[in-house]
Each structure stands twice: as structure tokens, then as C-alpha cells.
Design a protein around this motif. Structure first.
Motif, mmCIF file in Angstrom:
data_model
loop_
_atom_site.group_PDB
_atom_site.id
_atom_site.type_symbol
_atom_site.label_atom_id
_atom_site.label_comp_id
_atom_site.label_asym_id
_atom_site.label_seq_id
_atom_site.Cartn_x
_atom_site.Cartn_y
_atom_site.Cartn_z
ATOM 1 N N LEU B 64 0.861 -1.185 0.000
ATOM 2 C CA LEU B 64 0.000 0.000 0.000
ATOM 3 C C LEU B 64 0.896 1.233 0.000
ATOM 4 N N ARG B 70 1.332 9.925 5.715
ATOM 5 C CA ARG B 70 0.171 9.270 6.352
ATOM 6 C C ARG B 70 0.284 7.750 6.398
ATOM 7 N N ALA B 73 -1.036 6.136 9.470
ATOM 8 C CA ALA B 73 -2.491 6.222 9.643
ATOM 9 C C ALA B 73 -3.193 5.128 8.835
ATOM 10 N N TYR B 74 -2.755 4.908 7.608
ATOM 11 C CA TYR B 74 -3.320 3.805 6.807
ATOM 12 C C TYR B 74 -3.006 2.463 7.473
ATOM 13 N N THR B 76 -2.546 1.841 10.540
ATOM 14 C CA THR B 76 -3.382 1.688 11.739
ATOM 15 C C THR B 76 -4.732 1.078 11.373
ATOM 16 N N GLY B 77 -5.286 1.521 10.249
ATOM 17 C CA GLY B 77 -6.561 0.965 9.794
ATOM 18 C C GLY B 77 -6.435 -0.483 9.357
ATOM 19 N N VAL B 78 -5.333 -0.796 8.670
ATOM 20 C CA VAL B 78 -5.114 -2.174 8.214
ATOM 21 C C VAL B 78 -4.987 -3.107 9.416
ATOM 22 N N MET B 80 -5.739 -2.623 12.699
ATOM 23 C CA MET B 80 -6.896 -2.652 13.598
ATOM 24 C C MET B 80 -8.008 -3.541 13.012
ATOM 25 N N SER B 81 -8.161 -3.492 11.689
ATOM 26 C CA SER B 81 -9.241 -4.263 11.077
ATOM 27 C C SER B 81 -8.848 -5.725 10.870
ATOM 28 N N GLN B 82 -7.556 -6.013 10.836
ATOM 29 C CA GLN B 82 -7.094 -7.395 10.609
ATOM 30 C C GLN B 82 -5.813 -7.640 11.429
ATOM 31 N N PRO B 83 -5.970 -7.782 12.766
ATOM 32 C CA PRO B 83 -4.794 -7.814 13.660
ATOM 33 C C PRO B 83 -3.826 -8.965 13.407
ATOM 34 N N LEU B 85 -2.362 -9.707 10.733
ATOM 35 C CA LEU B 85 -1.367 -9.355 9.722
ATOM 36 C C LEU B 85 -0.147 -8.676 10.335
ATOM 37 N N HIS B 103 1.316 11.812 13.322
ATOM 38 C CA HIS B 103 0.905 10.396 13.292
ATOM 39 C C HIS B 103 1.962 9.537 13.986
ATOM 40 N N MET B 112 0.102 0.215 18.938
ATOM 41 C CA MET B 112 -0.453 -0.856 18.109
ATOM 42 C C MET B 112 0.736 -1.650 17.555
ATOM 43 N N TYR B 252 -2.329 -2.357 21.440
ATOM 44 C CA TYR B 252 -3.645 -1.729 21.305
ATOM 45 C C TYR B 252 -4.726 -2.728 20.891
#
Lengths: 382, 269
Positions: B64, B70, B73-74, B76-78, B80-83, B85, B103, B112, B252
Motif C-alpha cells: 500500500l 500518512r 495512519a493507513y 493503523t486501519g489495516v 486494527m481491522s485485521q490484527p 497481519l 501520526h 499498536m 492496542y
């Protein structure tokens, strides 16, 4: 059958509808008047095993939901004016990389800090043009809680169908207003699931090669297909390119997948248009006052009608042209200095028949305000 | 497995200049991944913008390549949604600590389980040699023709103060150390920061008369010392390398799992 009836704020309606649509990831940053969306998400998400993140700013919020969407989750962020400004670069990234997500903007008065606790519809053009470079965008709005529920679910559906960020434009009045909502039953509103590729393991997967129907199946990050995602112009594998032919193809694909589907993307409501001499065009909370005055004047025999737009972008030009053909004049009711009125002027046969009826002092535009301005337009005096 | 099994050969040749330290870092980062035996499908690399950030296109992971500053920040989303990985975030010094500074400190604080790798060449290379917040004073750059007057961050001190639970530093000269530290950082459960001093002979070295890449590597060899060594006491100017912190505290995503359990328990009772 008992109905699930609620009496809640618009911001909470947005949360319930997003959950109905399958959202399980939210990231946001506190800002008036959208904060209740984050608050309700924080309450609702852990209970269903979903994820809520309070980030350090609005930029990281939109970045986080974009990352979460790539792993296969339906995700949203919510903000208001200044935060929406901060999100513009990352919005362009989601457009370029074709990552589905929903960005809710509960509009307040601007520019700058403006009027944090007062409503406005001043971000309509920012929703369309805020991020840099040529692009197309889908932006939706609604005027009451029942419609807002439906439109929020549709925002997620369109994001998935067209692999694009969708902007949901609320405003402070709608966000903070409480009224009745009947929660639709499961399956009452169709929910579009993520379209995942059927390409098997070991076979070359093209994340940016549209199928014949124009849709692009995805593969979750972490699943069997490893591919590249970049905000640079890229080929069908997602690799950066400066090949003019590929660049030409991508920019046209990004525009065409939305601009060539205006009819499919258009959501609207109409009231008394058949014989209307005066047609009001409005959207969001302003449409409530517009509808009130139309019904009120009808009782007195005046032939007023209302075209309420729910899809603002892509602008439903054909619809507006068709519906206003017979009208003596068209009044666009909005709470800004005239953002949709310009679009209407572009598409009606005689742009001199189009007038702006607005209010921009932080107060809610009332039926009385609209009535007075229509009388002025008609040369009848207030 | 050999290192070339982890790269996308169709993406080569890479865009880095001759003598750039980033290729060495890529090589040794892949050796770390290989040593740990992590499946490529379980690896996500998230990067921002700059010379260093192009690294994500070269690796055969889920990759990605995002916007300037940023990447965390991206990521963090990856995560948090799929720990499950493993998420690696290579960044340049400007990307991580100028535009992305906010950030960075928040990612340190949040703890995290992400692995941030800061490839610090003290310059904006891609845009033509402007000074970064890591350049320090007295440096000749295209935006400081009279030499820089900006003071620099110390990445390690910033990471420690911001709460990162794993903090390490090495250089592009110390290649085996790169592999060792990145492997430790990936294994660490929590936010890890590995700063790797890297050479930019094209912009930083040439302008500041530091010689070619080999001279710059020699500088890393001579002017660094292991963390806590006696050499540092004798010569405080030396830059320390090694692991500065390795703390076993809940990350986290693990904490959030407990939040979910609490919320679900509350619902059923």
C-alpha cells in the motif's frame, strides 16, 4: 408484527443505518456538529465485534478507514467542515485507488471555524471539487430521518458497487434534529456485499481490470492475492506507470464509471410537479421548509411543486431539465450562497428563469423565508 | 528462501540512485522476513511518499503506497481491522517526522503492533535535496543555501518520549544489525521503531562534500557505537546503535479485544 420505532437524532440515524449496511469499522475525530456519530459508533461497535478508533485528526481518520476497507471491511468516517477540508487529499487517494468507503460530512457554517453549532449547506461544491485533479464523485443527502436511513445504506451500496468513496452530506439541523424513525426490517433495504474476485490462488489477479459490466472485483489484503495499491497512475496490476495510453484509460475509467451512470445514481423525490408553475428545487434540511411551503400554497390553489434532490453529485442534469420544462420559474432553496443553483442554471432551457432562495446567517431557512422570496421573484412584494 | 523470492522482479530496476543506502536496507529487511519465515500473504507493507516509500512496490507482499506522511495512519486501519497481519511501515525522515510527525507520536503512544522503519538520510531526495527535520544545523541544502539553522529531532528520543515500546537504531553500514533489529522489531508485540541511518550521496553527500557512498558508509562505521558502550562516555558525539527500549506491555489490538469482550458481556447481562 411490531415495528422497531425510535425517536433519535439524525446523527444516530446515520450510525444505525451504517450498521444495517454492514459497517464494522469506524475511525473519526471529534468535531461539532458530527461528534455524536463517533459517540454512537463507540457505543455500538464493540458490542457487535466491530472496531472503533478515535484518531489524532481527520486526516488519519480517513486514512484508517481506507486501510480497513482494503482488508475487506465496510468502513466510514464522519466529520464537519474543517475536518472535511483536511480529508481532501486522502479522499482523492481513495478515488484513485478505487477503495470503497463512506465519508459523512455534517455541514456547519464556514469558511474556517465559521459557525460550529449552526447549520449550513456550504460544502456541496467542496464535496464535488475539494480534492485536486480531475475526478468524479458520488454525494448523497436526505431531508428526514426515514430517508436518511435509506440514503445512508445506499451510500454504502454505491461505494461497493462502484469501488469509490461516497460522500454523505448531512447538515447540523438534520444531524441534531430528533424525529421518528422506523428501523427497516432485515433485507427490507437491499445491502450490497463486497464483490470479491473468483480468481484462484496462483493465477494472476488484476485488481484494476474492470469486468465487462464495469465492476472491479477486489481481494482482501491478507488474502491469497498480493497486489500493489498506489495513488500514482497505475496499470491493471496496480503498478505505477507513465504510459500515456494507460493514463488515458485510467482517468477516463474513473470519470466514466460515475459520470456515465447518472441515471442509475440519481435518487430524488417529487411533490406536485405535474402542473407546477413554480418549481422549488431543494435538498437536505432546506427541503423540509420547501415542502412545507409547497403544501401550504397548494391549499390556496397556487401551483407550486418541489423537486427534492438526494443525489447531488453526479448532478442529475437530465432529471432537472425534464422536470422543470413546464415551469414559469425555478427557485433553488439552499443554505449557501448558491451552489446547486449554478448547476440548475446550466441545465434548464432558460437560465434567467432560475432564482436562488437562500439563507446564510446560521439560522434555519423557514417556510416564511421561502414564501417572502418567492413573492419578490413574482413581483408581488413581501 | 532467497531474498529474490520476496521481490517483484517486474518492478525492477528500482529508482534509487547509485550508492543510495535504501537498497541495502531493502535487502536486509527481506532477510529478516525470511529468517522469521513469515508467509508473504501475512505481510502488509504500507508506505508514504518519497524515495524510501517506493520500497513497497518492490516487495511481493500486500503493498500500500499511500500519500505523504500518512503511512502510519493507513497502517493503523489495516492492523486494527485485521490484527493477524504483520504490518511493516518504511518511511523516510521527512515522511515520518515532518509531515507525518503527528501520526508518528500518536502511533508510538497508541502502541499498536506495527513495525515502523525510518530510513533516515537527512534529506528530501525525491524533490531535489531540501533539508528535513533530521538534517540538523550547518547543512547545505537546496532550501538552505546559507546552511541550515533548523535544529533536528533525535528519532530515538522522540520515539521513547512518545511511548513506543520497542526503539532501535542502526545504519546502512551495519547490515547484519539491520536484519537482527528488524526481525526483533517484527517479533515485538507492540509499536516498534527502527531508525536506520542511510546515505544519500546524490543530494546530502555531494552538497556537503562528504565524498561518495563508501565515504558516507565509513562515516557511519566510525561515528557510531553500540548503545551503552564505554566509547560513548569517552566521546559523547558518537551516535548510539542498538535496542534502546524493549517493553512488554499490552498492544492496542489486544486491549481492544478486551473492550469488545466487556461490551459483549455487558449486553448479555
Amino acid at each position: 408484527m411490531t415495528q422497531d420505532i425510535k425517536f433519535i437524532q439524525g446523527n444516530e440515524v446515520c450510525v444505525e443505518a451504517a450498521l444495517y449496511a454492514g459497517l464494522d469499522f469506524f475511525a473519526g475525530y471529534p468535531i461539532t456538529p458530527s461528534s455524536e456519530i463517533a459517540e454512537h459508533m463507540a457505543v455500538r461497535l464493540p458490542g457487535i465485534g466491530g472496531k472503533f478508533l478515535q484518531m489524532e485528526d481527520e486526516i488519519s481518520s480517513i486514512c484508517a478507514i481506507t486501510g480497513a476497507s482494503l482488508t475487506g471491511h465496510k468502513a466510514m468516517t464522519a466529520t464537519s467542515g474543517p475536518g472535511f477540508s483536511l480529508m481532501q487529499e486522502a479522499l482523492g487517494y481513495a478515488i484513485m485507488t478505487e477503495i470503497p468507503c463512506v465519508i459523512t460530512n455534517v455541514q456547519r457554517g464556514g469558511p474556517s471555524t465559521g459557525l460550529p453549532t449552526h447549520g449550513s449547506q456550504g460544502d456541496v461544491n467542496q464535496a464535488r471539487w475539494g480534492t485536486h485533479g480531475d475526478h468524479a464523485i458520488i454525494a448523497l443527502t436526505a431531508s428526514n430521518h426515514q430517508d436518511l436511513f435509506q440514503i445512508t445504506v445506499e451510500a454504502f451500496n454505491l461505494a461497493e458497487t462502484y469501488r469509490t468513496p461516497v460522500i454523505l452530506l448531512l447538515d447540523e439541523m438534520l444531524g441534531h434534529m430528533r424525529e421518528k424513525l422506523i428501523i427497516p426490517k432485515v433485507d427490507e433495504i437491499p445491502v450490497v456485499k463486497r464483490l470479491r474476485t473468483a480468481v484462484p490462488d496462483g493465477v494472476d489477479f488484476h485488481p484494476y481490470l474492470p469486468r465487462e459490466d464495469g465492476r472491479l472485483p477486489m481481494s482482501d489484503f491478507g488474502d491469497k492475492h498480493r497486489y500493489n495499491v498506489t495513488g500514482l497512475y497505475h496499470d491493471m496490476w496496480g503498478f505505477p506507470t507513465s504510459d500515456p495510453q494507460v493514463i488515458h484509460g485510467l482517468i477516463h475509467h474513473l470519470m466514466d464509471k460515475i459520470e456515465n451512470r447518472v441515471e442509475q445514481l440519481t435518487r430524488y423525490k417529487e411533490y406536485f410537479l405535474e402542473d407546477a408553475e413554480v418549481i422549488l428545487i431543494s435538498y437536505g434540511s432546506s427541503a423540509r421548509s420547501a415542502l412545507h411551503i409547497v403544501k401550504n400554497r397548494r391549499k390556496r390553489g397556487e401551483r407550486l411543486g418541489l423537486l427534492e434532490l438526494q443525489t447531488l453529485w453526479p448532478f442529475p442534469a437530465g432529471l432537472v431539465r425534464r422536470k422543470t420544462r413546464q415551469a414559469d420559474f425555478v427557485a433553488v432553496v439552499e443554505m449557501n450562497m448558491g451552489q446547486i443553483v449554478d448547476e440548475v442554471k446550466k441545465v434548464v432551457d432558460q437560465h434567467k428563469r432560475v432564482f436562488l432562495v437562500n439563507r446564510v446567517d446560521g439560522g434555519f431557512i423557514t417556510p416564511e423565508n421561502i414564501k417572502d422570496m418567492i413573492r419578490l421573484i413574482q413581483g408581488r412584494g413581501v | 528462501m532467497a531474498v529474490h523470492n520476496y521481490i517483484r522482479q517486474r518492478f525492477f530496476p528500482h529508482l534509487w540512485c547509485p550508492g543510495c543506502g535504501h537498497g541495502t536496507i531493502l535487502n536486509n529487511m527481506l532477510r529478516a522476513v525470511d529468517e522469521l519465515g513469515i508467509s508473504k500473504n501475512d505481510l502488509v507493507m504500507v508506505s508514504g511518499i518519497g524515495c524510501s516509500s517506493r520500497i513497497s512496490g518492490y516487495v511481493d507482499f500486500h503493498s500500500l503506497h499511500t500519500i505523504h506522511g500518512r503511512a502510519l495512519a493507513y497502517a493503523t486501519g489495516v492492523k486494527m481491522s485485521q490484527p493477524r497481519l504483520n504490518v511493516l511501515i518504511p518511511m523516510g525522515d521527512g515522511d515520518a517526522l515532518a509531515i507525518g510527525g503527528n501520526h508518528f507520536i500518536h502511533a508510538c503512544r497508541r502502541n499498536m503492533d506495527l513495525t515502523a522503519i525510518i530510513m533516515n538520510n537527512r534529506i528530501y531526495g525525491m524533490t531535489g535535496g531540501q533539508f528535513s527535520p533530521l538534517s540538523g544545523e550547518g547543512i547545505l541544502c537546496t532550501t538552505a543555501p546559507q546552511l541550515t539553522i533548523d535544529r533536528s529531532f533525535d528519532t530515538v528520543e522522540l520515539a521513547l518520549a512518545s511511548g513506543a515500546s520497542f526503539v532501535a537504531r542502526t545504519t546502512s553500514f551495519h547490515v547484519r544489525e539491520i536484519t537482527k533489529l528488524i526481525a526483533r522489531a517484527i517479533q515485538h508485540k507492540g509499536f516498534s521503531v527502527v531508525e536506520i541511518l542511510s546515505q544519500c550521496p546524490t543530494h546530502f553527500g555531494r552538497k556537503n562534500k562528504l565524498g561518495d557512498a563508501s565515504n558516507m558508509l565509513e562515516f557511519f562505521k566510525k561515528n557510531t557505537t553500540p548503545f551503552g558502550s564505554k566509547a560513548k562516555q569517552d566521546n559523547p558525539e558518537l551516535i548510539e546503535r542498538g535496542i534502546f527500549r524493549e517493553l512488554d506491555i499490552p498492544d492496542y489490538c489486544a486491549d481492544y479485544e478486551r473492550t469488545i469482550q466487556k461490551a459483549q458481556k455487558g449486553k448479555s447481562s
